[in-house]
Design a protein around this motif. Structure first.
Motif, PDB file in Angstrom:
ATOM      1  N   GLY A 197       0.677  -1.366   0.080  1.00 51.61           N
ATOM      2  CA  GLY A 197       0.076   0.108  -0.102  1.00 51.61           C
ATOM      3  C   GLY A 197       0.855   1.161  -0.154  1.00 51.61           C
ATOM      4  O   GLY A 197       0.241   2.360  -0.060  1.00 51.61           O
ATOM      5  N   ALA A 198       2.137   1.331  -0.047  1.00 46.08           N
ATOM      6  CA  ALA A 198       3.132   2.311  -0.038  1.00 46.08           C
ATOM      7  C   ALA A 198       3.082   2.881  -1.379  1.00 46.08           C
ATOM      8  O   ALA A 198       3.059   2.206  -2.389  1.00 46.08           O
ATOM      9  CB  ALA A 198       4.442   1.980   0.617  1.00 46.08           C
ATOM     10  N   ASP A 199       3.132   4.330  -1.395  1.00 44.93           N
ATOM     11  CA  ASP A 199       3.198   4.983  -2.672  1.00 44.93           C
ATOM     12  C   ASP A 199       4.484   5.235  -2.960  1.00 44.93           C
ATOM     13  O   ASP A 199       5.295   6.017  -2.350  1.00 44.93           O
ATOM     14  CB  ASP A 199       2.341   6.259  -2.613  1.00 44.93           C
ATOM     15  N   LEU A 200       5.185   4.460  -3.963  1.00 46.46           N
ATOM     16  CA  LEU A 200       6.663   4.599  -4.153  1.00 46.46           C
ATOM     17  C   LEU A 200       6.796   5.164  -5.521  1.00 46.46           C
ATOM     18  O   LEU A 200       7.955   5.198  -6.113  1.00 46.46           O
ATOM     19  CB  LEU A 200       7.088   3.107  -4.280  1.00 46.46           C
ATOM     20  N   THR A 201       5.793   5.854  -6.201  1.00 44.95           N
ATOM     21  CA  THR A 201       5.929   6.364  -7.436  1.00 44.95           C
ATOM     22  C   THR A 201       6.985   7.300  -7.783  1.00 44.95           C
ATOM     23  O   THR A 201       7.760   7.054  -8.811  1.00 44.95           O
ATOM     24  CB  THR A 201       4.415   7.035  -8.080  1.00 44.95           C
ATOM     25  N   ASP A 202       7.065   8.062  -6.849  1.00 44.47           N
ATOM     26  CA  ASP A 202       8.172   9.285  -7.023  1.00 44.47           C
ATOM     27  C   ASP A 202       9.377   8.933  -6.380  1.00 44.47           C
ATOM     28  O   ASP A 202      10.418   9.773  -6.291  1.00 44.47           O
ATOM     29  CB  ASP A 202       7.702  10.636  -6.519  1.00 44.47           C
ATOM     30  N   VAL A 203       9.460   7.890  -5.609  1.00 49.21           N
ATOM     31  CA  VAL A 203      11.000   7.530  -4.676  1.00 49.21           C
ATOM     32  C   VAL A 203      11.989   7.260  -5.778  1.00 49.21           C
ATOM     33  O   VAL A 203      11.978   6.246  -6.530  1.00 49.21           O
ATOM     34  CB  VAL A 203      10.627   6.309  -3.837  1.00 49.21           C
ATOM     35  N   GLU A 204      13.066   7.772  -5.485  1.00 45.69           N
ATOM     36  CA  GLU A 204      14.474   7.568  -6.039  1.00 45.69           C
ATOM     37  C   GLU A 204      15.455   6.871  -5.336  1.00 45.69           C
ATOM     38  O   GLU A 204      16.163   6.295  -5.961  1.00 45.69           O
ATOM     39  CB  GLU A 204      15.071   8.959  -6.438  1.00 45.69           C
ATOM     40  N   VAL A 205      15.179   7.082  -4.012  1.00 43.66           N
ATOM     41  CA  VAL A 205      16.321   6.579  -3.156  1.00 43.66           C
ATOM     42  C   VAL A 205      15.565   5.811  -1.891  1.00 43.66           C
ATOM     43  O   VAL A 205      14.517   6.652  -1.279  1.00 43.66           O
ATOM     44  CB  VAL A 205      17.135   7.499  -2.807  1.00 43.66           C
ATOM     45  N   LEU A 206      16.132   4.761  -1.458  1.00 42.11           N
ATOM     46  CA  LEU A 206      15.389   4.084  -0.119  1.00 42.11           C
ATOM     47  C   LEU A 206      16.585   4.086   0.745  1.00 42.11           C
ATOM     48  O   LEU A 206      17.805   3.617   0.430  1.00 42.11           O
ATOM     49  CB  LEU A 206      14.855   2.554  -0.412  1.00 42.11           C
ATOM     50  N   PHE A 207      16.323   4.601   1.788  1.00 42.81           N
ATOM     51  CA  PHE A 207      17.179   4.824   2.949  1.00 42.81           C
ATOM     52  C   PHE A 207      16.904   3.892   3.909  1.00 42.81           C
ATOM     53  O   PHE A 207      15.840   3.867   4.730  1.00 42.81           O
ATOM     54  CB  PHE A 207      17.175   5.845   3.487  1.00 42.81           C
ATOM     55  N   THR A 208      17.683   2.725   3.836  1.00 44.07           N
ATOM     56  CA  THR A 208      17.214   1.399   4.771  1.00 44.07           C
ATOM     57  C   THR A 208      18.125   1.375   5.822  1.00 44.07           C
ATOM     58  O   THR A 208      19.285   1.671   6.074  1.00 44.07           O
ATOM     59  CB  THR A 208      17.027   0.257   3.757  1.00 44.07           C
ATOM     60  N   SER A 209      17.525   0.292   6.679  1.00 35.02           N
ATOM     61  CA  SER A 209      18.287  -0.271   7.842  1.00 35.02           C
ATOM     62  C   SER A 209      17.659  -1.547   8.126  1.00 35.02           C
ATOM     63  O   SER A 209      16.950  -2.040   7.313  1.00 35.02           O
ATOM     64  CB  SER A 209      18.388   0.770   9.056  1.00 35.02           C
ATOM     65  N   TRP A 210      18.103  -2.164   9.326  1.00 36.85           N
ATOM     66  CA  TRP A 210      17.481  -3.226   9.974  1.00 36.85           C
ATOM     67  C   TRP A 210      15.721  -3.419   9.725  1.00 36.85           C
ATOM     68  O   TRP A 210      15.205  -2.570   9.923  1.00 36.85           O
ATOM     69  CB  TRP A 210      17.930  -3.639  11.354  1.00 36.85           C
ATOM     70  N   LEU A 211      15.433  -4.632   9.610  1.00 30.01           N
ATOM     71  CA  LEU A 211      13.985  -4.964   9.312  1.00 30.01           C
ATOM     72  C   LEU A 211      13.301  -4.308   7.976  1.00 30.01           C
ATOM     73  O   LEU A 211      12.005  -4.055   8.143  1.00 30.01           O
ATOM     74  CB  LEU A 211      13.108  -4.511  10.629  1.00 30.01           C
ATOM     75  N   CYS A 212      14.013  -3.737   7.187  1.00 26.62           N
ATOM     76  CA  CYS A 212      13.484  -3.141   5.862  1.00 26.62           C
ATOM     77  C   CYS A 212      12.821  -4.418   5.092  1.00 26.62           C
ATOM     78  O   CYS A 212      13.425  -5.343   5.085  1.00 26.62           O
ATOM     79  CB  CYS A 212      14.650  -2.497   5.084  1.00 26.62           C
ATOM     80  N   PRO A 213      11.575  -4.404   4.953  1.00 26.55           N
ATOM     81  CA  PRO A 213      10.968  -5.497   4.048  1.00 26.55           C
ATOM     82  C   PRO A 213      11.790  -5.560   2.851  1.00 26.55           C
ATOM     83  O   PRO A 213      12.331  -5.076   2.123  1.00 26.55           O
ATOM     84  CB  PRO A 213       9.631  -5.175   3.883  1.00 26.55           C
ATOM     85  N   PRO A 214      11.515  -7.093   2.220  1.00 31.90           N
ATOM     86  CA  PRO A 214      12.309  -7.537   0.910  1.00 31.90           C
ATOM     87  C   PRO A 214      11.552  -6.473  -0.177  1.00 31.90           C
ATOM     88  O   PRO A 214      10.716  -6.402  -0.377  1.00 31.90           O
ATOM     89  CB  PRO A 214      12.105  -8.903   0.746  1.00 31.90           C
ATOM     90  N   LEU A 215      12.515  -6.213  -1.290  1.00 33.06           N
ATOM     91  CA  LEU A 215      12.259  -5.378  -2.170  1.00 33.06           C
ATOM     92  C   LEU A 215      12.106  -6.318  -3.381  1.00 33.06           C
ATOM     93  O   LEU A 215      12.972  -6.606  -4.093  1.00 33.06           O
ATOM     94  CB  LEU A 215      13.395  -4.462  -2.481  1.00 33.06           C
ATOM     95  N   THR A 216      10.853  -7.023  -3.466  1.00 31.68           N
ATOM     96  CA  THR A 216      10.339  -7.968  -4.480  1.00 31.68           C
ATOM     97  C   THR A 216      10.219  -7.391  -5.719  1.00 31.68           C
ATOM     98  O   THR A 216      10.190  -6.095  -6.007  1.00 31.68           O
ATOM     99  CB  THR A 216       9.377  -8.875  -4.044  1.00 31.68           C
ATOM    100  N   GLU A 217      10.205  -8.172  -7.016  1.00 29.60           N
ATOM    101  CA  GLU A 217       9.834  -7.815  -8.166  1.00 29.60           C
ATOM    102  C   GLU A 217       8.656  -6.871  -8.034  1.00 29.60           C
ATOM    103  O   GLU A 217       8.368  -5.919  -8.843  1.00 29.60           O
ATOM    104  CB  GLU A 217       9.810  -8.960  -9.004  1.00 29.60           C
TER     105      GLU A 217
END
Length: 333
Positions: free
Chosen positions: A49-69
């Motif tokens: 449900g997250a709106d990722l349309t305009d996201v260019e960078v993900l700033f991640t750390s522990w417990l970030c969900p998997p970035l599936t296809e």
């Protein structure tokens, strides 16, 4: 893939566990992050449900969900994953590599406290500090400690480093001011490292007073320190594990430490929280810590600032200094 030069602050979403975000993103860290990126308001703990349309960078750390296809299909503008922690295996999937995303990790920052913890453990092990401290606290009397612990001390001890990882190499560097003979084993090494002599694993465990593990958790490293290699270790020697519990046959290690023949410092166990009845808790020759060698407390800021440095380089179109090589990711932690 060339880096994307935006001429503006890249739209960046924070993706990590809520508790991680509270500890990692201090006011000073957030201020730096907002200065270099257009940060979306919500910390993403789940991509559903997250709106990722305009996201260019993900700033991640522990417990970030998997970035599936499927997730990536909803993020058409995503170009980079900047990870403010060590391993990226938990969230960076094959789909990310196929898309050619830039991936950076703060593993070099996380290596610092692990190496410091290891150095302290090595020095204390040579002086038998954990065991003597327990006895002294219990007995509260004077005795001839040198008679009880022959060979006490750190002069000309042999330390074996298993895994020439970032952490393993940093430990080798930290050992240089001391009078140690340092051995190293790593199947990917092509020759000796500065200040360390390369040997095979069986030679290392049989020749070292202290063996310190810094190898990744891979199928080929599972129980690499098995019953046979534990039996080959010198009487009174110490095993230090700040890597992963799966590297060690814990049942065999328990037998060796219960007998008193070996000592151990274990920052990782299987299970991660030992059951209350585990013998390892109370053995005088064993130190068990709850996975604290890595970045904790104020050390989290080191990883956060390294990640923001990388995000700044990305925003300016400069090469990332801590880019993860997709071809090497399978054999790193």
């Amino acid at each position: 893939m060339t880096q994307h030069v935006t001429g503006r602050k890249p739209v960046t979403s924070i993706a990590m566990g809520e508790g991680v975000a509270r500890r990692l993103l201090s006011p000073a860290v957030r201020q730096r992050l907002l200065a270099v990126a257009d940060v979306t308001p919500q910390t993403l703990t789940d991509f559903d449900g997250a709106d990722l349309t305009d996201v260019e960078v993900l700033f991640t750390s522990w417990l970030c969900p998997p970035l599936t296809e499927k997730v990536l299909s909803r993020a058409p503008r995503l170009r980079a994953i900047i990870h403010a922690a060590g391993s990226v295996k938990g969230h960076v999937t094959e789909a990310c590599w196929k898309r050619g995303l830039l991936v950076s990790s703060a593993a070099a920052a996380n290596a610092v406290p692990v190496a410091e913890f290891t150095l302290a453990s090595i020095l204390l092990a040579g002086k038998r500090v954990p065991e003597i401290a327990r006895r002294y606290r219990a007995e509260r009397s004077a005795r001839d400690w040198e008679a009880d612990y022959p060979g006490l001390g750190n002069f000309q001890r042999t330390v074996g480093i298993v895994g020439a990882s970032r952490i393993g190499r940093r430990v080798i560097d930290l050992l240089q001011p001391f009078d140690y003979d340092v051995l190293v084993y790593d199947p990917y090494l092509s020759g000796d490292l500065p200040h360390a002599r390369q040997v095979d694993l069986d030679t290392l465990v049989a020749s070292s007073d202290i063996v310190s593990l810094h190898a990744p958790n891979l199928p080929e490293t599972h129980h690499m320190i098995n019953a046979e290699r534990l039996a080959a270790m010198r009487d009174g020697s110490t095993l230090i594990n700040t890597a992963r519990a799966a590297l060690v046959d814990q049942r065999a290690l328990t037998d060796e430490t219960v007998s008193g023949r070996l000592h151990a410092v274990l920052d990782h166990t299987a299970p991660e929280i030992l059951p209350p009845g585990s013998l390892l808790y109370d053995l005088p020759n064993v130190v068990v810590t709850p996975h604290i060698a890595g970045s904790t407390g104020n050390e989290l800021a080191r990883m956060a600032h390294m990640a923001i440095d990388e995000l700044t380089r990305y925003a300016h179109g400069s090469p990332l200094q801590h880019r993860v090589d997709p071809h090497a990711v399978l054999r790193i932690a």
